[in-house]
Write a protein that holds these residues in place. Sequence first.
Motif, PDB file in Angstrom:
ATOM      1  N   VAL A 105     -21.918  29.759 -23.923  1.00 35.82           N
ATOM      2  CA  VAL A 105     -19.917  29.417 -23.192  1.00 35.82           C
ATOM      3  C   VAL A 105     -20.718  27.779 -22.575  1.00 35.82           C
ATOM      4  O   VAL A 105     -20.052  27.015 -22.124  1.00 35.82           O
ATOM      5  CB  VAL A 105     -19.862  30.455 -22.639  1.00 35.82           C
ATOM      6  N   ILE A 106     -22.212  28.243 -21.180  1.00 32.54           N
ATOM      7  CA  ILE A 106     -22.045  27.712 -20.370  1.00 32.54           C
ATOM      8  C   ILE A 106     -22.995  26.157 -20.899  1.00 32.54           C
ATOM      9  O   ILE A 106     -23.391  25.344 -20.961  1.00 32.54           O
ATOM     10  CB  ILE A 106     -23.201  28.538 -19.840  1.00 32.54           C
ATOM     11  N   ASN A 182     -12.885  33.881 -13.132  1.00 31.61           N
ATOM     12  CA  ASN A 182     -14.086  34.664 -12.992  1.00 31.61           C
ATOM     13  C   ASN A 182     -15.095  33.572 -11.907  1.00 31.61           C
ATOM     14  O   ASN A 182     -15.089  32.881 -12.049  1.00 31.61           O
ATOM     15  CB  ASN A 182     -15.071  34.630 -13.754  1.00 31.61           C
ATOM     16  N   ASP A 210     -12.645  27.666 -20.287  1.00 35.54           N
ATOM     17  CA  ASP A 210     -14.239  28.718 -20.499  1.00 35.54           C
ATOM     18  C   ASP A 210     -12.811  30.341 -20.757  1.00 35.54           C
ATOM     19  O   ASP A 210     -12.456  30.311 -19.447  1.00 35.54           O
ATOM     20  CB  ASP A 210     -14.541  28.162 -19.174  1.00 35.54           C
ATOM     21  N   HIS A 213     -13.805  36.032 -21.036  1.00 32.66           N
ATOM     22  CA  HIS A 213     -13.320  36.720 -20.792  1.00 32.66           C
ATOM     23  C   HIS A 213     -11.722  37.415 -20.999  1.00 32.66           C
ATOM     24  O   HIS A 213     -10.893  38.240 -20.720  1.00 32.66           O
ATOM     25  CB  HIS A 213     -12.971  37.318 -19.560  1.00 32.66           C
ATOM     26  N   LYS A 245     -18.635  38.543 -24.225  1.00 30.97           N
ATOM     27  CA  LYS A 245     -18.555  39.971 -23.092  1.00 30.97           C
ATOM     28  C   LYS A 245     -17.648  40.871 -23.984  1.00 30.97           C
ATOM     29  O   LYS A 245     -18.227  42.346 -23.835  1.00 30.97           O
ATOM     30  CB  LYS A 245     -17.569  38.560 -22.269  1.00 30.97           C
TER      31      LYS A 245
HETATM   32  C1  LIG Z   1     -16.785  32.352 -17.314  1.00 33.20           C
HETATM   33  C2  LIG Z   1     -18.100  32.903 -17.884  1.00 33.20           C
HETATM   34  N1  LIG Z   1     -18.137  32.081 -18.483  1.00 33.20           N
HETATM   35  C3  LIG Z   1     -19.400  32.050 -18.900  1.00 33.20           C
HETATM   36  C4  LIG Z   1     -20.622  33.143 -18.595  1.00 33.20           C
HETATM   37  C5  LIG Z   1     -21.462  33.099 -20.001  1.00 33.20           C
HETATM   38  O1  LIG Z   1     -21.671  33.089 -21.063  1.00 33.20           O
HETATM   39  P1  LIG Z   1     -22.516  32.520 -22.127  1.00 33.20           P
HETATM   40  O2  LIG Z   1     -23.764  33.558 -21.621  1.00 33.20           O
HETATM   41  O3  LIG Z   1     -22.198  32.979 -23.091  1.00 33.20           O
HETATM   42  O4  LIG Z   1     -23.629  30.605 -21.406  1.00 33.20           O
HETATM   43  C6  LIG Z   1     -19.858  34.272 -18.511  1.00 33.20           C
HETATM   44  C7  LIG Z   1     -20.912  35.566 -18.300  1.00 33.20           C
HETATM   45  O5  LIG Z   1     -20.726  35.846 -16.862  1.00 33.20           O
HETATM   46  C8  LIG Z   1     -18.983  34.231 -16.914  1.00 33.20           C
HETATM   47  O6  LIG Z   1     -18.598  35.292 -16.191  1.00 33.20           O
END
Ligand SMILES: Cc1ncc(COP(=O)(O)O)c(C=O)c1O
Length: 405
Positions: A105-106, A182, A210, A213, A245
């Motif tokens: 996601v990031i 979050n 995003d 969750h 997640k």
């Molecule tokens: C809101 C949010 N976005 C992204 C992530 C991490 O995503 P990824 O591991 O797919 O980059 C987290 C992980 O805690 C998160 O809380």
Amino acid sequence: MLYPKPLFFLILENTVLYNFDEIIDRHHTGSLKWHYTDDTIALWVADMDFRAAQPILKTIERVVHHGILGYTKPTEALYQAIINWHGSRYGLALDKQHILFSHGVIPSLALMMRIFTEAGDAVLVNDPIYMPFMNKVRDNGRRLILSPLTEAEGRYQLDLADIEAKIIEHEVKLYLLCNPHNPGGRVWTVDELEALLVICKKHDVAIVSDEIHQDLTLSGHKFMPFLRVAKGYEHKVVSITSMTKTFNVAGIKSSMIFAKDEALIKKISQQQRLSDEHDLNLFAYEVMASAYEQGGEWLAQVLTYIEANIELVCRFLEQHLPNVKVMRPEASYLIWLDCSAYGQDDQTLYDQLRDAKVELSAGIQYGDEGHLRMRLNVACPKALLIEGLNRIYLAFSDIKSLSGR
Ligand SMILES: Cc1ncc(COP(=O)(O)O)c(C=O)c1O
């Protein structure tokens, strides 16, 4: 410590009953969460200390047994599983062409900055926020504009007036939304999302939501994918989500980008192709398909367990540490605690807990609004959580509560 007997799960009339009380030792596995060399209890980074769903583990065993781990493409069955999951749970109508795969996601948020903005452009995020949101804006040479969330009746709210004022003042091009949010665990309502959309549309601001969750939305709350409210504005809206997640498989890095506008989808896939970022590994595809096809039962059971743990924390704190203010999450297993009654310095607060051999996430990492907050991860066996709570209690009994209670 007395550990419950290692019963992984029970099969009762074709239903698997998972045993989330089982304590699985994660030391020396490379686990980010359990990196300690001492007996600290890890209640911080967002993964769960639970064994993954049986169908997922069986899928991995099947692949290993087959023995060939070659180049792999997403199958039609995988697309269908994603479409069915999001359609049946959230009413999000997706077609195969709306789904792009990505490595996290990031990384996808960072990619979206290249899609919607140029170097030097302003990107708006709320404060507090999962810290990579802020870091990735800065790392990618964009201007970080923060809009603090406000707090009313124990839950965060979007400050729409502040958001609009900042958009105008800084000529914001992109809003990175966290839905559910979050930290704090707010599940933004349809009304809130629609109000945001009106503002962003008015000022031509793109929205990247995003939604990692989403599936951890708790009883009494309803998750709404942003793409569902974004009708008529799809050329400026992207949702990013992941099974990682939901099903506690964060080590299998993967995510999905959903977009509905043809030109936008083309632009995103072209960007991905520039660095060959579009293909996932075999295990990601296989696990994703089995999770969305057969993981629903595990998810339902884990959410029940998590809700009981949240209740336990609330009761414990109310009884033993009433000056710690709890923000009850509407989604996720992360509880946001206001510890301002116990000190004025973030580092001291964190160290005090570490000295008591329990690790929580320091709120200040999530922005200035996280000052004197701690984030507590309750996705662990109850026995561990209780031990962690006892240590928090001991740590805080050493700190004089400022309110004197
Ligand atoms: C809101 C949010 N976005 C992204 C992530 C991490 O995503 P990824 O591991 O797919 O980059 C987290 C992980 O805690 C998160 O809380």
